[in-house]
Design an enzyme around this catalytic site. Structure first.
Site, PDB file in Angstrom:
ATOM      1  N   HIS A   1      52.243  33.542  37.345  1.00 61.11           N
ATOM      2  CA  HIS A   1      51.218  34.470  36.829  1.00 61.11           C
ATOM      3  C   HIS A   1      50.968  35.551  37.867  1.00 61.11           C
ATOM      4  O   HIS A   1      51.497  35.528  38.992  1.00 61.11           O
ATOM      5  CB  HIS A   1      49.930  33.715  36.486  1.00 61.11           C
ATOM      6  CG  HIS A   1      49.112  33.302  37.676  1.00 61.11           C
ATOM      7  ND1 HIS A   1      47.754  33.366  37.717  1.00 61.11           N
ATOM      8  CD2 HIS A   1      49.476  32.822  38.884  1.00 61.11           C
ATOM      9  CE1 HIS A   1      47.317  32.947  38.882  1.00 61.11           C
ATOM     10  NE2 HIS A   1      48.323  32.602  39.616  1.00 61.11           N
TER      11      HIS A   1
ATOM     12  N   GLU B   1      45.160  23.962  41.289  1.00 56.97           N
ATOM     13  CA  GLU B   1      46.097  25.093  41.303  1.00 56.97           C
ATOM     14  C   GLU B   1      47.003  24.981  42.532  1.00 56.97           C
ATOM     15  O   GLU B   1      48.178  25.284  42.485  1.00 56.97           O
ATOM     16  CB  GLU B   1      45.325  26.408  41.345  1.00 56.97           C
ATOM     17  CG  GLU B   1      46.233  27.618  41.347  1.00 56.97           C
ATOM     18  CD  GLU B   1      45.492  28.890  41.681  1.00 56.97           C
ATOM     19  OE1 GLU B   1      44.802  28.944  42.705  1.00 56.97           O
ATOM     20  OE2 GLU B   1      45.608  29.829  40.892  1.00 56.97           O
TER      21      GLU B   1
ATOM     22  N   HIS C   1      53.598  35.291  41.023  1.00 58.12           N
ATOM     23  CA  HIS C   1      53.868  34.139  41.895  1.00 58.12           C
ATOM     24  C   HIS C   1      53.689  32.871  41.069  1.00 58.12           C
ATOM     25  O   HIS C   1      53.155  32.913  39.958  1.00 58.12           O
ATOM     26  CB  HIS C   1      52.932  34.139  43.106  1.00 58.12           C
ATOM     27  CG  HIS C   1      51.492  34.034  42.742  1.00 58.12           C
ATOM     28  ND1 HIS C   1      50.725  35.149  42.393  1.00 58.12           N
ATOM     29  CD2 HIS C   1      50.674  32.976  42.589  1.00 58.12           C
ATOM     30  CE1 HIS C   1      49.507  34.765  42.107  1.00 58.12           C
ATOM     31  NE2 HIS C   1      49.444  33.452  42.191  1.00 58.12           N
TER      32      HIS C   1
ATOM     33  N   CYS D   1      47.588  38.188  45.377  1.00 60.89           N
ATOM     34  CA  CYS D   1      47.792  37.587  44.047  1.00 60.89           C
ATOM     35  C   CYS D   1      47.940  38.645  42.970  1.00 60.89           C
ATOM     36  O   CYS D   1      48.187  38.331  41.814  1.00 60.89           O
ATOM     37  CB  CYS D   1      46.631  36.643  43.748  1.00 60.89           C
ATOM     38  SG  CYS D   1      46.453  35.401  45.028  1.00 60.89           S
TER      39      CYS D   1
ATOM     40  N   HIS E   1      52.931  28.475  40.535  1.00 62.57           N
ATOM     41  CA  HIS E   1      52.190  27.277  40.948  1.00 62.57           C
ATOM     42  C   HIS E   1      52.781  26.060  40.267  1.00 62.57           C
ATOM     43  O   HIS E   1      53.307  26.149  39.144  1.00 62.57           O
ATOM     44  CB  HIS E   1      50.714  27.377  40.521  1.00 62.57           C
ATOM     45  CG  HIS E   1      49.957  28.460  41.190  1.00 62.57           C
ATOM     46  ND1 HIS E   1      49.625  28.431  42.533  1.00 62.57           N
ATOM     47  CD2 HIS E   1      49.473  29.634  40.717  1.00 62.57           C
ATOM     48  CE1 HIS E   1      48.962  29.534  42.827  1.00 62.57           C
ATOM     49  NE2 HIS E   1      48.857  30.286  41.766  1.00 62.57           N
TER      50      HIS E   1
ATOM     51  N   ASP F   1      54.386  25.147  30.242  1.00 59.99           N
ATOM     52  CA  ASP F   1      55.336  24.715  31.283  1.00 59.99           C
ATOM     53  C   ASP F   1      56.531  25.643  31.376  1.00 59.99           C
ATOM     54  O   ASP F   1      57.152  26.011  30.363  1.00 59.99           O
ATOM     55  CB  ASP F   1      55.813  23.284  30.996  1.00 59.99           C
ATOM     56  CG  ASP F   1      56.663  22.743  32.147  1.00 59.99           C
ATOM     57  OD1 ASP F   1      57.711  22.124  31.866  1.00 59.99           O
ATOM     58  OD2 ASP F   1      56.288  22.973  33.318  1.00 59.99           O
ATOM     59  N   HIS F   2      56.807  26.084  32.619  1.00 63.16           N
ATOM     60  CA  HIS F   2      57.913  27.020  32.896  1.00 63.16           C
ATOM     61  C   HIS F   2      57.756  28.335  32.124  1.00 63.16           C
ATOM     62  O   HIS F   2      58.745  28.909  31.649  1.00 63.16           O
ATOM     63  CB  HIS F   2      59.280  26.353  32.611  1.00 63.16           C
ATOM     64  CG  HIS F   2      59.687  25.405  33.690  1.00 63.16           C
ATOM     65  ND1 HIS F   2      59.091  24.173  33.846  1.00 63.16           N
ATOM     66  CD2 HIS F   2      60.593  25.514  34.702  1.00 63.16           C
ATOM     67  CE1 HIS F   2      59.624  23.558  34.896  1.00 63.16           C
ATOM     68  NE2 HIS F   2      60.527  24.338  35.435  1.00 63.16           N
TER      69      HIS F   2
HETATM   70  N1  LIG Z   1      38.248  31.734  41.749  1.00 62.43           N
HETATM   71  C1  LIG Z   1      39.592  31.859  41.870  1.00 62.43           C
HETATM   72  N2  LIG Z   1      40.136  32.431  42.974  1.00 62.43           N
HETATM   73  C2  LIG Z   1      41.485  32.532  43.082  1.00 62.43           C
HETATM   74  C3  LIG Z   1      42.336  32.035  42.074  1.00 62.43           C
HETATM   75  C4  LIG Z   1      41.736  31.450  40.901  1.00 62.43           C
HETATM   76  O1  LIG Z   1      42.434  31.020  39.967  1.00 62.43           O
HETATM   77  N3  LIG Z   1      40.373  31.384  40.853  1.00 62.43           N
HETATM   78  N4  LIG Z   1      43.693  32.121  42.200  1.00 62.43           N
HETATM   79  C5  LIG Z   1      44.241  32.678  43.284  1.00 62.43           C
HETATM   80  C6  LIG Z   1      45.717  32.836  43.327  1.00 62.43           C
HETATM   81  O2  LIG Z   1      46.271  32.447  42.100  1.00 62.43           O
HETATM   82  C7  LIG Z   1      46.498  32.158  44.456  1.00 62.43           C
HETATM   83  O3  LIG Z   1      47.788  31.838  44.156  1.00 62.43           O
HETATM   84  C8  LIG Z   1      45.869  30.890  44.954  1.00 62.43           C
HETATM   85  O4  LIG Z   1      45.508  31.144  46.245  1.00 62.43           O
HETATM   86  P1  LIG Z   1      46.501  30.856  47.493  1.00 62.43           P
HETATM   87  O5  LIG Z   1      45.905  31.595  48.624  1.00 62.43           O
HETATM   88  O6  LIG Z   1      47.923  31.145  47.200  1.00 62.43           O
HETATM   89  O7  LIG Z   1      46.437  29.288  47.650  1.00 62.43           O
HETATM   90  P2  LIG Z   1      45.697  28.533  48.767  1.00 62.43           P
HETATM   91  O8  LIG Z   1      44.275  29.033  48.822  1.00 62.43           O
HETATM   92  O9  LIG Z   1      45.871  27.075  48.546  1.00 62.43           O
HETATM   93  O10 LIG Z   1      46.509  29.023  50.056  1.00 62.43           O
HETATM   94  P3  LIG Z   1      46.213  28.718  51.567  1.00 62.43           P
HETATM   95  O11 LIG Z   1      46.669  29.982  52.244  1.00 62.43           O
HETATM   96  O12 LIG Z   1      47.060  27.526  51.930  1.00 62.43           O
HETATM   97  O13 LIG Z   1      44.742  28.482  51.763  1.00 62.43           O
HETATM   98  C9  LIG Z   1      43.453  33.205  44.394  1.00 62.43           C
HETATM   99  N5  LIG Z   1      42.037  33.101  44.181  1.00 62.43           N
HETATM  100 ZN   LIG Z   2      48.112  32.098  41.600  1.00 63.43          ZN
END
Ligand SMILES: Nc1nc2c(c(=O)[nH]1)N=C([C@H](O)[C@H](O)COP(=O)(O)OP(=O)(O)OP(=O)(O)O)CN2
Ligand SMILES: [Zn+2]
Length: 148
Positions: free
Chosen positions: A27, A137, A52, A46, A54, A92-93
């Site tokens: 997404h 996620e 990217h 993002c 998940h 999925d996928h």
């Molecule tokens: N409230 C939300 N905030 C964020 C969402 C979401 O769905 N709701 N999603 C994202 C991005 O999709 C992102 O891929 C997820 O964040 P990411 O930084 O890649 O994952 P981590 O936080 O686990 O990474 P670390 O760097 O290891 O902390 C962003 N925000």
């Molecule tokens: Zn994401």
């Protein structure tokens, strides 16, 4: 073995059962209601136009009476079928933003993904059984939705 005391009508017992299902999808966080600059500011990396991915892990929990005859809140095999229909087949996928019409104009945050799954699952399960959708996620980001 000690018999449970009480009237001859067994007390109603309420149980919670959860089935876990993982799926992979990509997404991009991008809101149609923000400019490109605002999107970059709000969503950072993002908002990358190439998206990217998940490996999402979803926990579906139902809550209900433990049937005195079957001993079940509901058959987990039935819940498995519902998860296949509502989660695996459409998500999925897939590219959430391009393959799932719901996300054509809804940002594919994990919160909105939980609402999407809830809204579709609640139609498919017996009334008032669905209790919670919990989505991991990443290892660190978890969203819970209970239909509010
Ligand atoms: N409230 C939300 N905030 C964020 C969402 C979401 O769905 N709701 N999603 C994202 C991005 O999709 C992102 O891929 C997820 O964040 P990411 O930084 O890649 O994952 P981590 O936080 O686990 O990474 P670390 O760097 O290891 O902390 C962003 N925000
Ligand atoms: Zn994401």
């Amino acid at each position: 073995m000690a018999e449970s005391s009480g009237s001859n009508k067994a007390a109603e017992r309420i149980g919670y059962i959860t089935r876990v299902q993982s799926f992979s999808a990509c997404h991009r966080l991008h809101s149609l209601y923000l400019s490109d600059e605002e999107n970059k500011k709000v969503y950072g990396k993002c908002n990358n136009p190439y998206g990217h991915g998940h490996n999402y892990k979803v926990e579906v929990t139902v809550r209900g009476k433990i049937d005195p005859v079957t001993g079940m809140v509901m058959n987990l095999t039935d819940l498995k079928r519902c998860i296949e229909e509502v989660i695996m087949i459409p998500l999925d996928h897939k590219n959430l933003d391009k393959d799932v019409p719901y996300f054509a104009n809804v940002v594919s945050t994990t919160e909105n993904l939980a609402v999407y799954i809830w809204d579709n699952m609640v139609k498919d399960l017996p009334a008032s059984l669905l209790y919670e959708i919990r989505i991991h996620e990443t290892d660190k980001n978890i969203v819970i939705y209970r239909g509010e």
